[in-house]
Every structure is written in structure tokens, then in C-alpha cells.
Write a protein that holds these residues in place. Sequence first.
Motif, PDB file in Angstrom:
ATOM      1  N   LYS A 271       0.771  -1.211   0.161  1.00  0.00           N
ATOM      2  CA  LYS A 271       0.128   0.023   0.091  1.00  0.00           C
ATOM      3  C   LYS A 271       0.921   1.142   0.003  1.00  0.00           C
ATOM      4  CE  LYS A 271      -3.777  -2.138   2.381  1.00  0.00           C
ATOM      5  NZ  LYS A 271      -4.504  -2.272   3.556  1.00  0.00           N
TER       6      LYS A 271
ATOM      7  N   ARG B 273       1.048   5.673  -1.101  1.00  0.00           N
ATOM      8  CA  ARG B 273       0.311   7.001  -1.211  1.00  0.00           C
ATOM      9  C   ARG B 273       1.190   7.816  -2.417  1.00  0.00           C
ATOM     10  NH1 ARG B 273      -0.088   9.079   3.919  1.00  0.00           N
ATOM     11  NH2 ARG B 273      -2.213   8.106   3.877  1.00  0.00           N
ATOM     12  N   LEU B 274       0.413   7.783  -3.495  1.00  0.00           N
ATOM     13  CA  LEU B 274       0.863   8.771  -4.315  1.00  0.00           C
ATOM     14  C   LEU B 274       0.807  10.089  -3.791  1.00  0.00           C
ATOM     15  CD1 LEU B 274      -0.299   7.018  -7.690  1.00  0.00           C
ATOM     16  CD2 LEU B 274       1.934   7.072  -6.755  1.00  0.00           C
ATOM     17  N   GLU B 275       1.846  11.204  -4.195  1.00  0.00           N
ATOM     18  CA  GLU B 275       1.628  12.563  -3.419  1.00  0.00           C
ATOM     19  C   GLU B 275       1.988  13.569  -4.625  1.00  0.00           C
ATOM     20  OE1 GLU B 275       4.617  12.023  -0.390  1.00  0.00           O
ATOM     21  OE2 GLU B 275       3.204  11.208   0.753  1.00  0.00           O
TER      22      GLU B 275
ATOM     23  N   CYS C  84       1.214  13.629  -8.503  1.00  0.00           N
ATOM     24  CA  CYS C  84       0.489  12.308  -9.008  1.00  0.00           C
ATOM     25  C   CYS C  84      -1.065  12.102  -8.411  1.00  0.00           C
ATOM     26  CB  CYS C  84       1.298  11.112  -7.999  1.00  0.00           C
ATOM     27  SG  CYS C  84       2.893  11.011  -8.707  1.00  0.00           S
ATOM     28  N   ILE C  85      -1.339  12.860  -7.460  1.00  0.00           N
ATOM     29  CA  ILE C  85      -2.873  12.889  -7.073  1.00  0.00           C
ATOM     30  C   ILE C  85      -3.576  13.181  -8.160  1.00  0.00           C
ATOM     31  CG2 ILE C  85      -4.336  14.090  -5.468  1.00  0.00           C
ATOM     32  CD1 ILE C  85      -1.993  14.427  -3.499  1.00  0.00           C
TER      33      ILE C  85
ATOM     34  N   ASN D 110      -2.353   8.195 -13.238  1.00  0.00           N
ATOM     35  CA  ASN D 110      -1.546   7.863 -12.088  1.00  0.00           C
ATOM     36  C   ASN D 110      -1.892   6.148 -11.974  1.00  0.00           C
ATOM     37  OD1 ASN D 110      -4.009   7.525 -10.864  1.00  0.00           O
ATOM     38  ND2 ASN D 110      -3.740   9.269  -9.521  1.00  0.00           N
ATOM     39  N   GLN D 111      -2.893   5.700 -12.287  1.00  0.00           N
ATOM     40  CA  GLN D 111      -3.221   4.391 -12.317  1.00  0.00           C
ATOM     41  C   GLN D 111      -2.226   3.585 -13.188  1.00  0.00           C
ATOM     42  OE1 GLN D 111      -4.887   2.564  -9.970  1.00  0.00           O
ATOM     43  NE2 GLN D 111      -4.933   4.688  -9.131  1.00  0.00           N
TER      44      GLN D 111
ATOM     45  N   ASN E 259      -2.683   2.110  -4.528  1.00  0.00           N
ATOM     46  CA  ASN E 259      -2.629   3.485  -3.834  1.00  0.00           C
ATOM     47  C   ASN E 259      -3.773   3.715  -2.862  1.00  0.00           C
ATOM     48  OD1 ASN E 259      -1.931   6.369  -3.706  1.00  0.00           O
ATOM     49  ND2 ASN E 259      -3.678   6.675  -5.010  1.00  0.00           N
ATOM     50  N   ILE E 260      -3.385   4.361  -1.689  1.00  0.00           N
ATOM     51  CA  ILE E 260      -4.165   4.668  -0.683  1.00  0.00           C
ATOM     52  C   ILE E 260      -4.292   6.117  -0.618  1.00  0.00           C
ATOM     53  CG2 ILE E 260      -4.641   4.647   2.058  1.00  0.00           C
ATOM     54  CD1 ILE E 260      -4.628   1.834   0.586  1.00  0.00           C
ATOM     55  N   SER E 261      -5.537   6.689  -1.163  1.00  0.00           N
ATOM     56  CA  SER E 261      -5.447   8.175  -1.041  1.00  0.00           C
ATOM     57  C   SER E 261      -5.986   8.860   0.139  1.00  0.00           C
ATOM     58  CB  SER E 261      -6.338   8.550  -2.216  1.00  0.00           C
ATOM     59  OG  SER E 261      -7.543   7.845  -2.096  1.00  0.00           O
TER      60      SER E 261
END
Length: 78
Positions: A39, A41-43, A46-47, A52-53, A76-78
Motif C-alpha cells: 500500500k 500513497r501517491l503525492e 501524482c494525485i 496515475n493508475q 494507492n491509498i488516497s
Amino acid sequence: MTSEETRSNVEKALEEIRPFLQSDGGDITLISIEDNTVKVRLEGNCIGCTVNQMTLKSGVEMTIKKYAPQIEEVINIS
């Protein structure tokens, strides 16, 4: 492979992919590794990025599996 070795290998993979994300104004943080699922987190940029996928699956997941083949999925955990 121990959980510590797995975590270390996943971190190495993220260090390899991070410069590419940062060059576009993004970044990535490791949140956890549970049952062969990573898991993250894109930051940053990238959000809201429309690809992004694709980056997550084609770039991040592929690189992580190179270092830790037992990993089955990266989410990705947003």
C-alpha cells in the motif's frame, strides 16, 4: 524472505522509481505491506494525474516486483 527483507527491497524499488515521479512534481510514500500487497500513497502532482493508475501498475508495481517477486499487488491509498 523475511518481512524486514521484503520491506527493504520495496524501499529500494521506490527509491529507483521516485526520481521519475519527482521529475513531474510527484512523489510516493510506502504505507504498509500486508499479505503480499503493498500500500502506497501517491503525492504531489501524482494525485490529480490522469495516468496515475497506469504509472502505479506499469511503473511502480513492475519495479517493486523486480525487487520483491512475492508481491502480488500495489494499491494507492488516497
